[in-house]
Design a protein around this motif. Structure first.
Motif, PDB file in Angstrom:
ATOM      1  N   PHE B 393     -13.731  13.745  19.811  1.00 54.88           N
ATOM      2  CA  PHE B 393     -13.865  12.306  19.804  1.00 54.88           C
ATOM      3  C   PHE B 393     -12.949  11.701  18.735  1.00 54.88           C
ATOM      4  CE2 PHE B 393     -16.027   8.813  17.520  1.00 54.88           C
ATOM      5  CZ  PHE B 393     -15.758   7.819  18.430  1.00 54.88           C
ATOM      6  N   GLU B 648     -16.602  -1.790  14.557  1.00 53.66           N
ATOM      7  CA  GLU B 648     -16.709  -0.532  15.297  1.00 53.66           C
ATOM      8  C   GLU B 648     -17.343   0.555  14.449  1.00 53.66           C
ATOM      9  OE1 GLU B 648     -12.504  -1.131  17.029  1.00 53.66           O
ATOM     10  OE2 GLU B 648     -13.179   0.862  17.635  1.00 53.66           O
ATOM     11  N   THR B 651     -20.977  -0.035  14.264  1.00 52.30           N
ATOM     12  CA  THR B 651     -21.640   0.376  15.505  1.00 52.30           C
ATOM     13  C   THR B 651     -21.836   1.884  15.531  1.00 52.30           C
ATOM     14  OG1 THR B 651     -20.522  -1.423  16.625  1.00 52.30           O
ATOM     15  CG2 THR B 651     -21.525   0.252  18.005  1.00 52.30           C
ATOM     16  N   LEU B 652     -20.767   2.603  15.184  1.00 52.68           N
ATOM     17  CA  LEU B 652     -20.860   4.064  15.194  1.00 52.68           C
ATOM     18  C   LEU B 652     -21.930   4.531  14.221  1.00 52.68           C
ATOM     19  CD1 LEU B 652     -17.077   5.013  15.354  1.00 52.68           C
ATOM     20  CD2 LEU B 652     -18.788   5.338  17.148  1.00 52.68           C
ATOM     21  N   LYS B 653     -22.011   3.837  13.114  1.00 54.29           N
ATOM     22  CA  LYS B 653     -22.989   4.237  12.110  1.00 54.29           C
ATOM     23  C   LYS B 653     -24.400   3.989  12.640  1.00 54.29           C
ATOM     24  CE  LYS B 653     -23.782   3.858   7.207  1.00 54.29           C
ATOM     25  NZ  LYS B 653     -23.664   3.031   6.019  1.00 54.29           N
ATOM     26  N   VAL B 654     -24.604   2.831  13.291  1.00 52.15           N
ATOM     27  CA  VAL B 654     -25.910   2.512  13.858  1.00 52.15           C
ATOM     28  C   VAL B 654     -26.288   3.546  14.913  1.00 52.15           C
ATOM     29  CG1 VAL B 654     -27.154   0.865  15.284  1.00 52.15           C
ATOM     30  CG2 VAL B 654     -25.738   0.057  13.400  1.00 52.15           C
ATOM     31  N   LEU B 655     -25.305   3.948  15.702  1.00 51.58           N
ATOM     32  CA  LEU B 655     -25.587   4.900  16.772  1.00 51.58           C
ATOM     33  C   LEU B 655     -26.002   6.253  16.218  1.00 51.58           C
ATOM     34  CD1 LEU B 655     -22.746   4.163  19.319  1.00 51.58           C
ATOM     35  CD2 LEU B 655     -25.148   3.549  19.486  1.00 51.58           C
ATOM     36  N   GLY B 656     -25.748   6.488  14.966  1.00 53.68           N
ATOM     37  CA  GLY B 656     -26.212   7.735  14.375  1.00 53.68           C
ATOM     38  C   GLY B 656     -25.118   8.668  13.902  1.00 53.68           C
ATOM     39  N   PHE B 657     -23.883   8.161  13.808  1.00 56.76           N
ATOM     40  CA  PHE B 657     -22.822   9.003  13.245  1.00 56.76           C
ATOM     41  C   PHE B 657     -22.953   9.046  11.737  1.00 56.76           C
ATOM     42  CE2 PHE B 657     -20.968   8.203  17.378  1.00 56.76           C
ATOM     43  CZ  PHE B 657     -20.378   9.430  17.664  1.00 56.76           C
ATOM     44  N   LYS B 658     -22.774  10.224  11.188  1.00 57.81           N
ATOM     45  CA  LYS B 658     -22.928  10.383   9.741  1.00 57.81           C
ATOM     46  C   LYS B 658     -21.753   9.749   9.006  1.00 57.81           C
ATOM     47  CE  LYS B 658     -26.156  13.954   9.128  1.00 57.81           C
ATOM     48  NZ  LYS B 658     -26.269  14.684  10.396  1.00 57.81           N
ATOM     49  N   MET B 738     -25.014  -2.442   8.024  1.00 58.43           N
ATOM     50  CA  MET B 738     -24.941  -2.313   9.478  1.00 58.43           C
ATOM     51  C   MET B 738     -25.465  -3.546  10.180  1.00 58.43           C
ATOM     52  SD  MET B 738     -26.257   1.545   9.821  1.00 58.43           S
ATOM     53  CE  MET B 738     -27.323   1.556   8.409  1.00 58.43           C
ATOM     54  N   VAL B 739     -26.561  -4.092   9.613  1.00 56.96           N
ATOM     55  CA  VAL B 739     -27.192  -5.232  10.264  1.00 56.96           C
ATOM     56  C   VAL B 739     -26.245  -6.422  10.288  1.00 56.96           C
ATOM     57  CG1 VAL B 739     -29.178  -6.730  10.222  1.00 56.96           C
ATOM     58  CG2 VAL B 739     -29.383  -4.376   9.415  1.00 56.96           C
ATOM     59  N   LEU B 742     -23.238  -6.174  12.635  1.00 51.46           N
ATOM     60  CA  LEU B 742     -23.484  -6.250  14.072  1.00 51.46           C
ATOM     61  C   LEU B 742     -23.907  -7.634  14.536  1.00 51.46           C
ATOM     62  CD1 LEU B 742     -25.361  -2.917  14.660  1.00 51.46           C
ATOM     63  CD2 LEU B 742     -23.015  -3.502  15.200  1.00 51.46           C
TER      64      LEU B 742
END
Lengths: 234, 746
Positions: B393, B648, B651-658, B738-739, B742
Motif C-alpha cells: 500500500f 488523508e 483519515t488513515l489514522k482514524v481507520l486504524g493505521f499506526k 483526528m477529529v 475530519l
C-alpha cells in the motif's frame, strides 16, 4: 442479546483557559450486539463527543467504556489505534475516502491493518458498486462514495459501525438508500450500527434511540417494532 | 495579516530564509570579487600606475621628448636588484625615481616621498614588518659593486608590487623579498635611467608601433602583462569565474523554490479567500492582503542578505588573499546588480503571488469556498499490471500521490537536485584540486630538495655539490612560444631523465622523454591546437634568440605548462644548457655562495596549498550554504506536503493505521524524491565542477575527479537532512487532531 458496549458514568471535560466545558456529563447506556442504534440530539449536545469516545478518537475524563469486555478508557495510543482497526468501522459525513486509491483499493487497504481475508470485489458488490471498482473517488457521486465508505467499513468485519451524520451531505433520496443499506447490515448481517444524527424521523427505524442534551442522557427508548427506513415519511 | 503570519510562521520563516540565503550567497560571493576589482582599481588609480614600462640602457631627455609625442605622461626610473644587508641576503629591488608621479609609492607610515631627499629611502611595508624595521633606521644595500646606506623615511605599498614572488615558491616570502623607492638624488653616481614609465591614451598596439618608430629600447611591457598586475588579474578572473557560477546557481534555486512555495501558500488560502469575498471584501483588498505575503518576508530576507552577505563572505577569503597579495585595504565591493537581483526576487515573488491570487479571486465565491476539485486520474498500464496488485500500500499510495501532485514531486526533485549539484561541484573541486596536488608532488616530483643556483655560482662548486648530494642539474626558465598565431608565456624544463622527476602521460602513468625529442604538455598543445610533428617557435624570456622546434612527444603536467627536453636536445637547437637548479633526494643544509636557496619539496607543496586556499575556501562556503539551502528546501516541501496531505493522513489514522506506519509512508515519499534528485544531481554537479575547474586556471591540467567517499558524503548530507526533516513532521503526525482534521471539508 449480548451487551457488547457499555458506558458507565462517563464524563468528558474540555478545558479552555479557566473555563471548563462539560461535554459528557455522567453518561450511562448499553448497546447490544446487532442493534440498530440512533443517537439524537441538537447541535452541541455532545453527540459527536460520544461517538469520538466510543470510536477511540478521544479519551474520557472519568468513567468506563467497556467494549466486548475491554476497558477502552485504559488504552494507550497504540492500543487505541489497533482498537480502531479491529473494532470500529467509521462512516463519515464527508466519506473520507483516500483520493489516491480506486474504490476497490480503498477497500483492500484494510488488509494492511486487520488480519481478515477481504474479498474487495464481493464487498463492493454487496453495496451495488461492483462496476465502479476501478474508479477513483473523484469520479464517483456522493452517494456512491458513501457506499464505498460503508463497504470499506464493513469489509474488516468490525464490532460496530459508527456513522456520523452519514447522510448529511446527500440528497434525501440518496440518503434513504444509504440508511437502508445500514439497516440491512444490522438486521440481516448482525452488525451493530450506531448512527449519530439530528434528524428525528430516523428514530422510528431504530431498535434503540438515545437522546442526549447538554452532555446528558435525556432518554433511552427501545422500539419493539422498528419500521423499515424505506417506509418512513421523509 | 499579523495573525496569518503567526499561524503560518514556519512557512514565512522558510520563505524569509530562502530569500535571505539566496541573496546572502549571491551578493557575498560576488562582493568578494567586486571588492578585489574595486580596491585594486582604486589603488592603481590613486598611485597612477603606469600603462607601459620601456626598458633600455640610458634614456636621456631626447628620448623622453620623443616618447612624449604619443604618451600623456612619462617619467624615468633606474630600477636595480640589490641585496639588503641582512641575514639571508634578501633581494630588494631599488627604484630611483625622477619625479615620483607615475606608479607612486603609497606611504602608510612616515613622511611622504620627497624627491629632493638624497639620503632617505621608502621601504616595502611587508618587508619592514617581517624584519621589524622602524622609521629612522639605517639600511644598507649592495648592487653592482656599490654599497649605499640610507635612512628609512617611511613604509608603504607600490602598485607594481601587489604580487611579489620568490623564485622558489608560489607564496611570497616577505622576509627575503622587498622593494624600496629612493630619489634619483640618492643615487651615488651619475644616474643612467634604465626604465621609462609612461601613461598613454592610445591603444596598446598603436603605442607599440609608435614606440618602435621612435627610440631605441630593449623591451617594453604593457600594463596587462606586468608581472604583478597580470598575476592579480588572473586571480580575480579565477574568483570571478567561480563567483559567476555558484551565485547564479544559488539564485536560480532560490527563485525556483521561492516562487513555487508562494504559489502553493496562496492556493492553500483558497477557502479563506472565498470566505473573505463572500462576506463582502472586494478583490482589490484581498489581492493586496495576499501580495503582502509574497512581499514582506522576501523583502526582509533580501535586505538582510544584502547587508550580511558582503559583510561576511568576503572576510572569509581576504585573510588568505592577504598572505599573497599586498593592497592598502581589503574592502568588500558593491555592485548595483546586487540590488537588481534582490529587487527582481521581490518583484517576481509579488507578481507570482498576485497572479495566483487573482486567478482564485476571479472565480465566484461559492466555488472558491470549496477546495479545488481534485484532478481526475486514470489508471495507466503500470497500475493495471499484475505487479501493481502485489505492491505494498505504501508504494501504491506514494506512486499515486506523486502522480496526482506532479508539480510537488517535480519541485521536490529539482530542489534536491540543485542542492546536490552544488554539493557535488564543491566536493568535486576539492577532489580534483587534491588529485592535482598529489599528481604534482607525489607522482611527478620525488626529490627532497630543490637548490636554486646563484647568479655568480662557480661551476666547480656546483659540480661538487651535485656529486655530493647525488643531485641532478635542471634548467627551468620562462619561455615565450608562438604557434598558429597564438602567443603565450610558459615554462621550459631541461633535464636528463632522472629518478627524481617522473614525466607522466594523461593517465598519470610515467613516461620517458626520448633523447632528441621536444615534448609539449597536453594542455598547451590543446590551447595551440598542435599535434606531434607540428612546429613551434619559441625563445627564452630575456634572450632574443628565437628557435624553431618540431614537437616530438607529449606529456601531461598538472601545474606548469610548457616544453620538456633533455640538455642535449636543447643544445641541438643551438641554445646553451644553463642549469638554474639542482634537484636532490638528500637534505642539503650547507651554506655556500653558489646556492642561493634550498626549498624542500614539502615546502613547495605547502605554498601550492596556500595559493589554492581561495578555491578551497569557496568549497567550504558553497558546501555550507548548499547544505542550509537543501535543508530549507526540504523542510518547506515537507510542510507543504504535510498540509496538503493532512486530511488523508488523519483519515488513515482514524481507520486504524499506526503512527509508525504513517511516518514510514511520508518518509518513503521523501526518500524516493531525494534519491531521484540525488541521482540526477550527480552528473549536473560534475558538469558544474568541470566548468569551475576550467575557470580556476589557464595553466592547470586536471583530471575531473570525484571520489566515492565524497559522493557518499553528499549522500549522507542529503539523506540525513531528508530524514531529519521527516522526523520533525513525525511529531505532528502523532499530535494530529483526528477529529478536527475530519470535521470540515477543508
Amino acid at each position: 442479546m449480548n451487551t457488547i458496549i457499555e458506558f458507565k458514568n462517563v464524563n468528558k471535560e474540555y478545558k479552555s483557559g479557566d473555563h471548563i466545558l462539560k461535554a459528557m456529563d455522567n453518561v450511562n447506556f448499553t448497546i447490544d450486539e446487532g442493534e440498530f442504534v440512533v443517537i439524537l440530539g441538537p447541535s452541541g449536545a455532545g453527540k459527536s463527543t460520544l461517538l469520538n469516545l466510543l470510536g477511540g478518537l478521544d479519551t474520557v475524563t472519568s468513567g468506563e467504556i467497556v467494549v466486548k469486555g475491554n476497558h477502552v478508557e485504559n488504552f494507550s495510543d497504540d492500543e487505541l489505534t489497533s482498537y480502531r482497526a479491529k473494532n470500529v468501522g467509521f462512516i463519515f459525513q464527508f466519506y473520507n475516502l483516500i483520493p489516491n486509491l480506486t474504490a476497490l483499493e480503498n477497500i483492500e487497504l484494510m488488509k494492511d491493518i486487520v488480519d481478515v481475508n477481504i474479498d474487495g470485489l464481493s464487498v463492493l458488490d454487496s453495496v451495488g458498486l461492483k462496476n465502479h471498482a476501478d474508479q477513483f473517488p473523484s469520479q464517483l457521486s456522493g452517494g456512491e462514495q458513501q457506499r464505498v465508505s460503508i463497504a470499506r467499513a464493513v469489509a474488516k468485519q468490525p464490532t460496530m459501525l459508527l456513522c456520523d451524520e452519514p447522510t448529511g451531505a446527500l440528497d434525501s433520496k440518496t440518503g434513504v438508500l444509504i440508511l437502508n443499506l445500514l439497516q440491512d447490515m444490522s438486521n440481516n448481517k448482525g452488525t451493530t450500527v450506531i448512527i449519530v444524527t439530528h434528524n428525528a424521523i430516523l428514530a422510528e427505524a431504530a431498535d434503540k434511540v438515545i437522546r442526549i442534551k447538554n452532555g446528558q442522557i435525556e432518554s433511552i427508548i427501545i422500539n419493539e417494532n422498528p419500521r423499515k427506513v424505506t417506509d418512513l415519511e421523509w | 495579516m499579523l495573525r496569518d503570519i503567526k499561524v503560518n510562521k514556519t512557512q514565512f520563516i522558510a520563505i524569509f530564509m530562502m530569500a535571505f540565503l539566496g541573496i546572502f550567497a549571491y551578493t557575498g560571493i560576488c562582493s568578494e570579487y567586486y571588492g578585489l576589482e574595486q580596491t585594486s582599481d582604486a589603488f592603481y588609480n590613486e598611485t597612477n600606475l603606469a600603462d607601459g614600462w620601456i626598458s633600455g640602457t640610458n634614456f636621456d631627455s631626447v628620448d623622453v621628448g620623443e616618447v612624449n609625442n604619443f604618451t600623456t605622461q612619462s617619467e624615468r626610473q633606474f630600477v636595480i636588484k640589490s641585496v639588503g644587508d641582512f641575514d639571508g641576503e634578501p633581494d630588494i629591488t631599488l627604484h630611483f625615481v625622477e619625479n615620483g608621479t607615475i606608479s607612486k609609492f603609497y606611504v602608510t607610515e612616515g613622511s611622504p616621498v620627497d624627491i629632493n631627499d638624497d639620503s632617505g629611502v621608502w621601504i616595502d611595508k611587508r618587508f619592514a614588518d617581517a624584519r621589524n624595521l622602524t622609521v629612522g633606521d639605517n639600511i644598507t644595500f649592495e648592487f653592482e659593486g656599490k654599497t649605499i646606506t640610507k635612512t628609512i623615511r617611511g613604509f608603504g605599498y607600490s602598485p607594481e608590487y601587489v604580487y611579489e614572488s620568490s623564485p622558489a615558491s608560489f607564496a611570497p616570502d616577505f622576509n627575503n623579498l622587498g622593494f624600496a623607492y629612493l630619489s634619483y638624488k640618492a643615487y651615488p653616481d651619475n644616474i643612467e635611467y634604465n626604465t621609462l614609465l609612461v601613461k598613454y591614451s592610445i591603444s596598446d598596439v598603436d603605442f607599440k608601433n609608435r614606440l618602435n618608430d621612435s627610440i631605441d629600447y630593449l623591451s617594453v611591457t604593457i600594463k596587462e602583462d606586468q608581472f604583478s598586475v597580470a598575476q592579480f588579474a588572473q586571480e580575480m578572473v579565477q574568483h570571478k569565474m567561480m563567483g559567476d557560477i555558484f551565485p547564479v546557481l544559488f539564485i536560480l534555486i532560490t527563485f525556483l523554490t521561492l516562487l513555487t512555495t508562494m504559489t502553493r501558500i496562496v492556493t492553500h488560502q483558497r477557502t479563506q479567500i472565498g470566505i473573505l469575498k463572500a462576506v463582502g471584501f472586494n478583490d482589490k483588498t484581498i489581492v493586496l492582503h495576499y501580495i503582502l505575503y509574497g512581499f514582506l518576508p522576501v523583502l526582509l530576507g533580501s535586505i538582510l542578505g544584502l547587508i550580511t552577505g558582503p559583510m561576511i563572505i568576503p572576510q572569509m577569503f581576504y585573510p588568505t588573499m592577504k598572505t599573497h597579495y599586498t593592497l592598502p585595504e581589503w574592502n568588500p565591493g558593491f555592485d548595483m546588480s546586487f540590488i537588481y537581483v534582490a529587487g527582481l526576487l521581490v518583484i517576481s515573488s509579488v507578481v507570482v503571488t498576485y497572479l495566483t491570487c487573482r486567478n482564485i479571486s476571479k472565480e465566484n465565491p461559492a466555488n472558491t469556498m470549496r477546495p479545488k476539485a481534485p484532478k481526475l486520474s486514470s489508471t495507466n498500464f503500470i497500475e493495471r499490471s499484475k505487479l501493481w496488485r502485489h505492491l505494498s500500500f505504501n508504494l501504491r499510495w506514494n506512486w499515486r500521490d506523486a502522480k496526482r501532485n506532479k508539480f510537488r514531486a517535480f519541485m521536490a526533485i529539482v530542489g534536491v537536485m540543485g542542492c546536490v549539484a552544488l554539493l557535488i561541484a564543491a566536493f568535486g573541486m576539492n577532489d580534483s584540486m587534491n588529485d592535482l596536488k598529489s599528481w604534482e608532488y607525489d607522482d611527478i616530483n620525488h626529490f627532497e630538495s630543490k637548490l636554486s643556483i646563484a647568479n655568480n655560482a662557480s661551476a666547480l662548486e656546483l659540480y661538487y655539490i651535485a656529486n655530493y648530494t647525488n643531485g641532478s642539474f635542471i634548467m627551468q626558465m620562462p619561455i615565450e612560444i608562438k604557434a598558429n598565431d597564438v602567443e603565450d608565456t610558459v615554462s621550459i624544463l631541461v633535464s636528463n631523465n632522472t629518478d627524481l622527476i617522473s614525466y607522466t602521460d594523461e593517465n598519470k602513468n610515467p613516461i620517458e622523454i626520448k633523447e632528441g625529442k621536444v615534448s609539449i604538455s597536453v594542455k598547451l598543445a590543446e590551447k595551440f591546437n598542435l599535434t606531434i610533428g607540428d612546429e613551434i617557435r619559441w625563445h627564452i624570456v630575456g634572450s632574443d634568440e628565437w628557435v624553431t622546434s618540431k614537437i616530438g612527444q607529449m606529456h601531461a603536467e598538472p601545474i606548469s605548462q610548457g616544453l620538456i627536453m633533455s640538455p642535449d636536445t636543447l643544445e641541438d637547437q643551438g641554445l646553451n644548457f644553463t642549469p638554474t637548479n639542482i634537484v636532490t633526494a638528500e637534505k642539503f643544509g650547507e651554506r655556500c655562495d653558489s646556492i642561493k636557496s634550498v626549498t624542500p619539496l614539502w615546502k613547495m607543496e605547502d605554498s601550492w596549498s596556500q595559493m589554492t586556499s581561495a578555491v578551497m575556501m569557496m568549497v567550504y562556503v558553497v558546501t555550507i550554504v548548499a547544505g542550509l539551502l537543501a535543508f530549507i528546501v526540504l523542510y518547506n516541501l515537507g510542510i507543504l506536503s504535510f498540509t496538503e496531505m493532512e486530511r488523508e493522513v488523519a483519515t488513515l489514522k482514524v481507520l486504524g493505521f499506526k503512527t509508525s506506519f504513517l511516518r514510514r509512508l511520508l518518509l518513503t515519499q521523501n526518500l524516493i524524491f531525494t534519491a531521484i534528485g540525488f541521482i540526477l544531481g550527480i552528473p549536473l554537479g560534475f558538469y558544474f565542477m568541470t566548468l569551475m575547474m576550467d575557470a580556476a586556471g589557464d595553466s592547470l591540467y586536471y583530471i575531473p575527479t570525484l571520489t566515492w567517499g565524497n559522493i557518499l558524503l553528499s549522500a549522507i548530507i542529503t539523506f540525513s537532512l531528508s530524514i531529519f526533516v521527516n522526523l520533525m513532521f513525525s511529531d505532528r503526525i502523532s499530535q494530529l487532531d483526528m477529529v478536527e482534521a475530519l470535521k470540515d471539508v477543508e
